[in-house]
Write a protein that holds these residues in place. Structure first.
Motif, PDB file in Angstrom:
ATOM      1  N   ILE A 138       0.823  -1.497   0.162  1.00 11.66           N
ATOM      2  CA  ILE A 138      -0.266  -0.061   0.015  1.00 11.66           C
ATOM      3  C   ILE A 138       1.008   1.080  -0.120  1.00 11.66           C
ATOM      4  O   ILE A 138       0.231   2.672   0.225  1.00 11.66           O
ATOM      5  CB  ILE A 138      -1.143  -0.017   1.326  1.00 11.66           C
ATOM      6  N   THR A 139       2.177   1.190  -0.473  1.00 10.85           N
ATOM      7  CA  THR A 139       2.582   2.160  -0.570  1.00 10.85           C
ATOM      8  C   THR A 139       2.598   3.393  -1.039  1.00 10.85           C
ATOM      9  O   THR A 139       2.116   4.471  -1.169  1.00 10.85           O
ATOM     10  CB  THR A 139       4.552   1.475  -0.895  1.00 10.85           C
ATOM     11  N   GLU A 140       2.075   3.008  -2.624  1.00  8.26           N
ATOM     12  CA  GLU A 140       2.135   3.829  -3.303  1.00  8.26           C
ATOM     13  C   GLU A 140       0.454   4.445  -3.483  1.00  8.26           C
ATOM     14  O   GLU A 140       0.170   5.718  -3.263  1.00  8.26           O
ATOM     15  CB  GLU A 140       1.350   3.530  -4.757  1.00  8.26           C
ATOM     16  N   ARG A 141      -0.534   3.843  -2.563  1.00 11.53           N
ATOM     17  CA  ARG A 141      -1.774   4.078  -2.147  1.00 11.53           C
ATOM     18  C   ARG A 141      -2.008   5.295  -0.855  1.00 11.53           C
ATOM     19  O   ARG A 141      -1.803   6.752  -1.144  1.00 11.53           O
ATOM     20  CB  ARG A 141      -2.112   2.855  -1.921  1.00 11.53           C
ATOM     21  N   GLU A 142      -1.121   4.554  -0.082  1.00 13.46           N
ATOM     22  CA  GLU A 142       0.073   5.924   1.056  1.00 13.46           C
ATOM     23  C   GLU A 142       0.110   7.432   0.587  1.00 13.46           C
ATOM     24  O   GLU A 142      -0.182   8.215   1.367  1.00 13.46           O
ATOM     25  CB  GLU A 142       0.298   5.189   1.816  1.00 13.46           C
ATOM     26  N   ARG A 143       1.169   6.636  -0.068  1.00 13.37           N
ATOM     27  CA  ARG A 143       1.923   8.217  -0.892  1.00 13.37           C
ATOM     28  C   ARG A 143       0.695   9.333  -1.551  1.00 13.37           C
ATOM     29  O   ARG A 143       0.850  10.357  -1.203  1.00 13.37           O
ATOM     30  CB  ARG A 143       2.650   7.693  -2.120  1.00 13.37           C
ATOM     31  N   VAL A 144      -0.033   9.011  -2.490  1.00 12.53           N
ATOM     32  CA  VAL A 144      -1.154   9.535  -2.731  1.00 12.53           C
ATOM     33  C   VAL A 144      -1.833  10.132  -1.378  1.00 12.53           C
ATOM     34  O   VAL A 144      -1.783  11.594  -1.467  1.00 12.53           O
ATOM     35  CB  VAL A 144      -1.555   8.578  -4.197  1.00 12.53           C
ATOM     36  N   GLU A 145      -2.255   9.182  -1.049  1.00 12.06           N
ATOM     37  CA  GLU A 145      -3.205  10.322   0.550  1.00 12.06           C
ATOM     38  C   GLU A 145      -1.926  11.162   0.433  1.00 12.06           C
ATOM     39  O   GLU A 145      -3.608  11.874   1.307  1.00 12.06           O
ATOM     40  CB  GLU A 145      -4.157   9.266   1.156  1.00 12.06           C
ATOM     41  N   GLN A 146      -1.470  10.686   1.290  1.00 11.93           N
ATOM     42  CA  GLN A 146      -0.364  12.069   2.332  1.00 11.93           C
ATOM     43  C   GLN A 146      -0.300  12.891   0.537  1.00 11.93           C
ATOM     44  O   GLN A 146      -0.615  14.086   1.170  1.00 11.93           O
ATOM     45  CB  GLN A 146       0.686  11.429   1.810  1.00 11.93           C
TER      46      GLN A 146
END
Length: 399
Positions: A138-146
């Motif tokens: 979920i690295t990319e998902r969390e990066r986009v959300e941040q």
């Protein structure tokens, strides 16, 4: 008791004994199956096929944390059949699930090779000795959300300043209604803050449009000469007021595929920065040349330069290497982010070379296209007396 009754009694006793024996056998078989089920590490039929069909990393482990089966994606996290789990966090998750008997999910960091990644790991018991672990990156998902949270927070913060200034200046004008000089002074400042607010709003909308999934609508063959000329003209008044010369050199007659307005804005943003951060009397160079299947557009200045620590973040939204100077020059902190996304949407890239005290060179690379027949005249090289910005940037290593 006659012989018939004795025979019936014997049959009844025999049946009871037989039923008891059968019951004991059935109980023994069930106990054996239960024992085997509890102690068995045999993977249920079809488990391997299910794991191989999963996109996420997934493994089945026994009570000793030994991997018995895995999906193809599990290998990127170094989860291999025949090896024990290496992550203490994963082991702790499995122990907790085995103790409670309830499935559980936990976010944790796992290494993908040598790169740490944020994952959501879910463990569930499939037999008393076997546990299924499913790992989703979920690295990319969390990066986009941040990024989304940061964008909203930064936008709100940036909008507060001009909105607050407009409110205060409006009140000041009202209070100074009997003093025409003060009214004119506050009105001019109000106009400036309104312009800043309009510019910020416009850039936020442009950046949102560039980051959307929609394709660029006005894609066509674009003359690089026309784009560069329009960008230089857009900064002409500012450059003249700052006593800065903009020199254009390099190849001509080159074409790229894109939206001319977006490309003009990208190059204008780079020129605006070069002018804003250059000393009076300096020269800003715009060099164009044909590379290996690309058109390279370099904007070089001899200004204050950018510190190495800031170069890694200079294309982030709202990031300012020099907060005080950027605010004095009216910078929004969005110009370079717009440049990056504009170039990427055109299949290109942008690179930075900079040294504090020596200046900066931004180089845009875009895929070249064949010139339309109506523009098929040969490319013209710059005159020898013209100082080519492309040659300047080449010496610095930017090109």
């Amino acid at each position: 008791m006659d012989s018939t009754q004795l025979a019936l009694l014997g049959l009844l006793v025999g049946a009871l004994i037989g039923a008891t024996a059968v019951g004991l056998v059935v109980f023994a078989l069930r106990s054996r199956d239960q024992t085997r089920r509890v102690t068995s590490v045999e993977i249920p039929d079809g488990t391997d096929s299910v794991l191989q069909g999963m996109d996420d990393a997934a493994v089945v482990v026994d009570a000793s944390m030994l991997v018995l089966s895995s999906s193809a994606a599990a290998e990127v996290f170094s989860l291999h059949v025949g090896q024990t789990l290496g992550s203490d966090t994963l082991k702790s998750l499995v122990r907790g699930v085995r103790a409670s008997g309830l499935a559980a999910t936990e976010n944790m960091q796992l290494n993908r090779g040598v790169e740490p990644r944020l994952v959501a790991a879910r463990a569930s018991v499939i037999t008393p000795r076997l546990t299924l672990i499913v790992i989703r990156d979920i690295t990319e998902r969390e990066r986009v959300e941040q990024m989304r949270r940061d964008f909203v927070a930064n936008t709100s913060h940036e909008l507060k300043t001009p909105v607050g200034a407009v409110t205060l200046l409006a009140e000041a004008i009202d209070s100074a209604a009997d003093d025409p000089d003060q009214v004119r002074h506050f009105a001019s400042r109000l106009t400036a803050e309104a312009g800043r607010l309009g510019q910020l709003t416009s850039r936020i909308m442009n950046l949102s449009r560039l980051q959307s999934a929609d394709d660029i609508a006005e894609m066509r063959n674009v003359s690089v000469d026309e784009v560069v000329t329009a960008a230089i003209e857009s900064q002409g008044i500012t450059a003249e007021a700052s006593d800065i010369t903009i020199a254009r050199g390099g190849d001509r007659g080159l074409f790229v595929r894109g939206d001319p307005q977006i490309l003009i804005e990208a190059i204008s943003n780079l020129l605006a920065n070069a002018v804003a951060y250059s000393p009076a009397g300096a020269q800003v160079g715009v060099g164009v040349r044909e590379g290996d299947g690309t058109v390279e557009i370099a904007i070089a200045d001899h200004g204050i330069g950018i510190h190495e620590d800031d170069q890694q973040r200079i294309f982030e939204r709202f990031y300012r290497a020099d907060q005080a100077r950027s605010r004095r020059t009216g910078g929004t902190g969005l110009g370079l982010s717009i440049v990056k996304h504009a170039v990427q949407r055109h299949g290109g890239s942008v690179e930075l070379w900079s040294r504090p005290g020596r200046g900066s060179t931004f180089t845009i690379r875009l895929p070249i296209v064949h010139a339309p027949e109506s523009h098929s005249e040969p490319k013209r090289k710059p005159k020898k007396s013209m100082k080519s910005a492309a040659r300047v940037s080449a010496k610095r290593g930017a090109l």
